[in-house]
Design a protein around this motif. Structure first.
Motif, PDB file in Angstrom:
ATOM      1  N   GLU A 129       0.808  -1.226   0.000  1.00 57.91           N
ATOM      2  CA  GLU A 129       0.000   0.000   0.000  1.00 57.91           C
ATOM      3  C   GLU A 129       0.837   1.270   0.000  1.00 57.91           C
ATOM      4  O   GLU A 129       0.364   2.332  -0.398  1.00 57.91           O
ATOM      5  CB  GLU A 129      -0.928   0.008   1.219  1.00 57.91           C
ATOM      6  N   GLY A 130       2.078   1.195   0.468  1.00 63.14           N
ATOM      7  CA  GLY A 130       2.960   2.354   0.466  1.00 63.14           C
ATOM      8  C   GLY A 130       3.027   3.075   1.800  1.00 63.14           C
ATOM      9  O   GLY A 130       2.111   3.006   2.618  1.00 63.14           O
ATOM     10  N   LEU A 131       4.151   3.768   2.012  1.00 66.66           N
ATOM     11  CA  LEU A 131       4.387   4.524   3.237  1.00 66.66           C
ATOM     12  C   LEU A 131       3.830   5.941   3.138  1.00 66.66           C
ATOM     13  O   LEU A 131       3.723   6.515   2.052  1.00 66.66           O
ATOM     14  CB  LEU A 131       5.885   4.654   3.499  1.00 66.66           C
ATOM     15  N   ASP A 188      16.922   5.417   5.051  1.00 70.03           N
ATOM     16  CA  ASP A 188      16.829   4.923   3.675  1.00 70.03           C
ATOM     17  C   ASP A 188      17.148   6.023   2.674  1.00 70.03           C
ATOM     18  O   ASP A 188      16.955   7.207   2.942  1.00 70.03           O
ATOM     19  CB  ASP A 188      15.410   4.407   3.385  1.00 70.03           C
ATOM     20  N   ASN A 189      17.601   5.621   1.490  1.00 70.79           N
ATOM     21  CA  ASN A 189      17.724   6.541   0.367  1.00 70.79           C
ATOM     22  C   ASN A 189      16.360   6.719  -0.290  1.00 70.79           C
ATOM     23  O   ASN A 189      15.465   5.890  -0.121  1.00 70.79           O
ATOM     24  CB  ASN A 189      18.727   6.006  -0.656  1.00 70.79           C
ATOM     25  N   ILE A 190      16.204   7.796  -1.050  1.00 69.86           N
ATOM     26  CA  ILE A 190      14.915   8.108  -1.665  1.00 69.86           C
ATOM     27  C   ILE A 190      15.057   8.219  -3.182  1.00 69.86           C
ATOM     28  O   ILE A 190      16.068   8.721  -3.691  1.00 69.86           O
ATOM     29  CB  ILE A 190      14.318   9.406  -1.070  1.00 69.86           C
ATOM     30  N   PHE A 191      14.045   7.735  -3.891  1.00 65.23           N
ATOM     31  CA  PHE A 191      13.965   7.795  -5.350  1.00 65.23           C
ATOM     32  C   PHE A 191      12.620   8.387  -5.752  1.00 65.23           C
ATOM     33  O   PHE A 191      11.609   8.165  -5.075  1.00 65.23           O
ATOM     34  CB  PHE A 191      14.063   6.396  -5.969  1.00 65.23           C
ATOM     35  N   LEU A 192      12.623   9.094  -6.891  1.00 67.16           N
ATOM     36  CA  LEU A 192      11.393   9.592  -7.486  1.00 67.16           C
ATOM     37  C   LEU A 192      11.306   9.129  -8.932  1.00 67.16           C
ATOM     38  O   LEU A 192      12.327   8.862  -9.572  1.00 67.16           O
ATOM     39  CB  LEU A 192      11.356  11.128  -7.467  1.00 67.16           C
ATOM     40  N   VAL A 193      10.078   9.037  -9.424  1.00 67.16           N
ATOM     41  CA  VAL A 193       9.839   8.780 -10.843  1.00 67.16           C
ATOM     42  C   VAL A 193       8.936   9.888 -11.369  1.00 67.16           C
ATOM     43  O   VAL A 193       7.892  10.186 -10.775  1.00 67.16           O
ATOM     44  CB  VAL A 193       9.156   7.414 -11.080  1.00 67.16           C
ATOM     45  N   LYS A 194       9.357  10.536 -12.455  1.00 63.84           N
ATOM     46  CA  LYS A 194       8.569  11.579 -13.104  1.00 63.84           C
ATOM     47  C   LYS A 194       8.696  11.410 -14.607  1.00 63.84           C
ATOM     48  O   LYS A 194       9.807  11.408 -15.147  1.00 63.84           O
ATOM     49  CB  LYS A 194       9.068  12.966 -12.684  1.00 63.84           C
ATOM     50  N   HIS A 235       9.434  20.119  -3.586  1.00 61.68           N
ATOM     51  CA  HIS A 235       8.539  20.321  -4.734  1.00 61.68           C
ATOM     52  C   HIS A 235       8.593  19.137  -5.684  1.00 61.68           C
ATOM     53  O   HIS A 235       7.554  18.699  -6.212  1.00 61.68           O
ATOM     54  CB  HIS A 235       8.931  21.608  -5.468  1.00 61.68           C
ATOM     55  N   ASP A 236       9.792  18.597  -5.892  1.00 59.93           N
ATOM     56  CA  ASP A 236       9.933  17.454  -6.804  1.00 59.93           C
ATOM     57  C   ASP A 236       9.200  16.233  -6.277  1.00 59.93           C
ATOM     58  O   ASP A 236       8.650  15.446  -7.060  1.00 59.93           O
ATOM     59  CB  ASP A 236      11.413  17.139  -7.019  1.00 59.93           C
ATOM     60  N   ILE A 237       9.196  16.060  -4.956  1.00 58.79           N
ATOM     61  CA  ILE A 237       8.443  14.939  -4.386  1.00 58.79           C
ATOM     62  C   ILE A 237       6.940  15.180  -4.545  1.00 58.79           C
ATOM     63  O   ILE A 237       6.182  14.277  -4.902  1.00 58.79           O
ATOM     64  CB  ILE A 237       8.786  14.725  -2.900  1.00 58.79           C
ATOM     65  N   TYR A 238       6.508  16.424  -4.287  1.00 59.71           N
ATOM     66  CA  TYR A 238       5.085  16.742  -4.353  1.00 59.71           C
ATOM     67  C   TYR A 238       4.497  16.470  -5.737  1.00 59.71           C
ATOM     68  O   TYR A 238       3.338  16.064  -5.864  1.00 59.71           O
ATOM     69  CB  TYR A 238       4.850  18.216  -4.002  1.00 59.71           C
ATOM     70  N   ILE A 239       5.299  16.704  -6.785  1.00 58.57           N
ATOM     71  CA  ILE A 239       4.756  16.557  -8.147  1.00 58.57           C
ATOM     72  C   ILE A 239       5.189  15.250  -8.810  1.00 58.57           C
ATOM     73  O   ILE A 239       4.894  15.033  -9.988  1.00 58.57           O
ATOM     74  CB  ILE A 239       5.169  17.753  -9.038  1.00 58.57           C
ATOM     75  N   ALA A 240       5.875  14.383  -8.065  1.00 60.72           N
ATOM     76  CA  ALA A 240       6.355  13.126  -8.653  1.00 60.72           C
ATOM     77  C   ALA A 240       5.198  12.190  -8.990  1.00 60.72           C
ATOM     78  O   ALA A 240       4.119  12.247  -8.384  1.00 60.72           O
ATOM     79  CB  ALA A 240       7.311  12.443  -7.685  1.00 60.72           C
ATOM     80  N   ASP A 241       5.444  11.320  -9.956  1.00 64.73           N
ATOM     81  CA  ASP A 241       4.479  10.273 -10.286  1.00 64.73           C
ATOM     82  C   ASP A 241       4.598   9.107  -9.314  1.00 64.73           C
ATOM     83  O   ASP A 241       3.597   8.448  -9.006  1.00 64.73           O
ATOM     84  CB  ASP A 241       4.717   9.762 -11.716  1.00 64.73           C
ATOM     85  N   GLU A 242       5.836   8.853  -8.856  1.00 67.95           N
ATOM     86  CA  GLU A 242       6.088   7.739  -7.931  1.00 67.95           C
ATOM     87  C   GLU A 242       7.214   8.123  -6.987  1.00 67.95           C
ATOM     88  O   GLU A 242       8.048   8.981  -7.305  1.00 67.95           O
ATOM     89  CB  GLU A 242       6.504   6.463  -8.678  1.00 67.95           C
ATOM     90  N   CYS A 243       7.247   7.454  -5.859  1.00 71.81           N
ATOM     91  CA  CYS A 243       8.329   7.632  -4.894  1.00 71.81           C
ATOM     92  C   CYS A 243       8.562   6.300  -4.201  1.00 71.81           C
ATOM     93  O   CYS A 243       7.608   5.579  -3.897  1.00 71.81           O
ATOM     94  CB  CYS A 243       7.955   8.710  -3.875  1.00 71.81           C
ATOM     95  N   PHE A 244       9.821   5.967  -3.981  1.00 77.60           N
ATOM     96  CA  PHE A 244      10.117   4.777  -3.183  1.00 77.60           C
ATOM     97  C   PHE A 244      11.425   4.974  -2.446  1.00 77.60           C
ATOM     98  O   PHE A 244      12.231   5.854  -2.767  1.00 77.60           O
ATOM     99  CB  PHE A 244      10.133   3.496  -4.027  1.00 77.60           C
ATOM    100  N   LEU A 245      11.623   4.161  -1.424  1.00 73.20           N
ATOM    101  CA  LEU A 245      12.818   4.220  -0.585  1.00 73.20           C
ATOM    102  C   LEU A 245      13.591   2.928  -0.727  1.00 73.20           C
ATOM    103  O   LEU A 245      13.017   1.880  -1.043  1.00 73.20           O
ATOM    104  CB  LEU A 245      12.442   4.424   0.882  1.00 73.20           C
ATOM    105  N   VAL A 252      13.201  -2.408  -1.072  1.00 71.41           N
ATOM    106  CA  VAL A 252      12.567  -1.400  -1.926  1.00 71.41           C
ATOM    107  C   VAL A 252      11.128  -1.243  -1.459  1.00 71.41           C
ATOM    108  O   VAL A 252      10.343  -2.201  -1.528  1.00 71.41           O
ATOM    109  CB  VAL A 252      12.602  -1.807  -3.420  1.00 71.41           C
ATOM    110  N   ILE A 253      10.773  -0.058  -0.974  1.00 66.03           N
ATOM    111  CA  ILE A 253       9.442   0.131  -0.402  1.00 66.03           C
ATOM    112  C   ILE A 253       8.826   1.421  -0.939  1.00 66.03           C
ATOM    113  O   ILE A 253       9.458   2.478  -0.928  1.00 66.03           O
ATOM    114  CB  ILE A 253       9.499   0.130   1.144  1.00 66.03           C
ATOM    115  N   PRO A 254       7.586   1.354  -1.451  1.00 71.08           N
ATOM    116  CA  PRO A 254       6.959   2.545  -2.035  1.00 71.08           C
ATOM    117  C   PRO A 254       6.512   3.538  -0.976  1.00 71.08           C
ATOM    118  O   PRO A 254       6.195   3.175   0.153  1.00 71.08           O
ATOM    119  CB  PRO A 254       5.750   1.968  -2.784  1.00 71.08           C
ATOM    120  N   ALA A 255       6.492   4.809  -1.352  1.00 65.65           N
ATOM    121  CA  ALA A 255       5.922   5.881  -0.529  1.00 65.65           C
ATOM    122  C   ALA A 255       4.838   6.564  -1.353  1.00 65.65           C
ATOM    123  O   ALA A 255       5.051   6.867  -2.532  1.00 65.65           O
ATOM    124  CB  ALA A 255       6.995   6.881  -0.120  1.00 65.65           C
ATOM    125  N   VAL A 256       3.697   6.797  -0.752  1.00 70.27           N
ATOM    126  CA  VAL A 256       2.545   7.286  -1.518  1.00 70.27           C
ATOM    127  C   VAL A 256       2.000   8.615  -1.003  1.00 70.27           C
ATOM    128  O   VAL A 256       1.056   9.156  -1.574  1.00 70.27           O
ATOM    129  CB  VAL A 256       1.417   6.234  -1.523  1.00 70.27           C
TER     130      VAL A 256
END
Length: 286
Positions: A129-131, A188-194, A235-245, A252-256
């Motif tokens: 479900e995501g963090l 954890d490290n953080i990743f975004l997808v846009k 701002h980049d996190i706020y407008i991202a399509d996806e985020c995970f740590l 690998v765990i999603p953040a929503v």
């Protein structure tokens, strides 16, 4: 099962695994560590973890009292001694016991400790479900004061941010650096997808160069996903399509959600799920 703890070449029952209260690792956080995962009886990227341990130790002028080859054998022996096929290892090197006071050169007996056990950092529902995240007001240590690339026993910076997250009802918090850019989370490290592009903060953003982080970047490149290590803001996190740590314990765990804002559509995204699947395949092939 009664776990066996390794200390300086010997195994002890948990209740008998002890070091001195005068150890500077306890008194001042003077020491280094690594957290590693065991998959199918094999320690994931053990040599990379040990190389980072040696680098952390060199950075704080701590001499590890054995060779990297010997410690490799001892880590694997600890896994075997505890009969673990899947689990977690905490490898610690402290400065050792010494008189009260900051002088590290009065400590003459560095302690090498290996703990192997099971771990469940987050409940399974968070992976499906995501963090939910929150931005912490506690910033990451200034890299000119203490390099975040040193994986030291002094984690109070992260713990203060963790408290902020927990008080906000979130089990992870995003930490900014001294420039107000996104650095990493408390553990954890953080990743975004846009727009299909995978981004993560660069090393000079004041982050730990995670072993799992690097593995995911490799997997993304192999899968033909464009990757960028670039500075980012909230701002980049706020407008991202996806985020995970990512992290050794978290995998690998999603953040929503962050700061009560939904990320993307509020569900784990396709790139996150694809990389999570690739990572799970990788660790069981190692």
């Amino acid at each position: 099962m009664n776990r066996k703890i390794y200390i300086n070449g010997q195994f002890y029952d948990r209740e008998n695994a002890k070091i001195s209260v005068f150890d500077h690792g306890l008194l001042y956080g003077d020491g280094v560590f690594e957290g590693m995962r065991i998959y199918s009886g094999t320690v994931f990227r053990l040599q990379q973890h040990l190389e980072r341990l040696w680098e952390s130790a060199r950075a704080i002028a701590l001499t590890i009292p054995m060779t990297i080859e010997q410690l490799t054998k001892d880590v694997n022996a600890t896994v075997a001694e505890n009969g673990l096929t899947d689990g977690y290892i905490r490898l610690i090197v402290t400065r050792g016991a010494g008189p009260l006071g900051l002088d590290p050169f009065r400590c003459v007996d560095p302690q090498v400790i290996i703990i192997a056990d099971k771990i469940a950092l987050y409940p399974e529902s968070h992976y499906t479900e995501g963090l939910k995240l929150v931005t912490a007001s506690t910033i990451r240590n200034h890299p000119a004061a203490l390099s975040p690339r040193i994986k030291s026993l002094n984690y109070l910076n992260n713990i203060m941010a963790k408290i902020e997250g927990l008080n906000a009802g979130c089990i992870e918090a995003v930490m900014l650096n001294h420039k107000g850019e996104v650095a990493e989370c408390t553990g954890d490290n953080i990743f975004l997808v846009k727009n299909g592009v995978l981004t993560t903060p660069p090393i000079d953003a004041g982050i730990l160069e995670g072993i799992t982080r690097n593995a995911v970047l490799e997997l993304a490149v192999a899968a033909g996903i464009e990757t960028r290590e670039t500075p980012m803001t909230r701002h980049d996190i706020y407008i991202a399509d996806e985020c995970f740590l990512t992290g050794s314990a978290a995998e690998v765990i999603p953040a929503v959600q962050i700061d009560n804002r939904i990320i993307g559509d509020g569900k784990p995204g396709p790139v996150t799920l694809r990389l999570n699947e690739a990572f799970r395949k990788l660790v069981h092939q190692s």
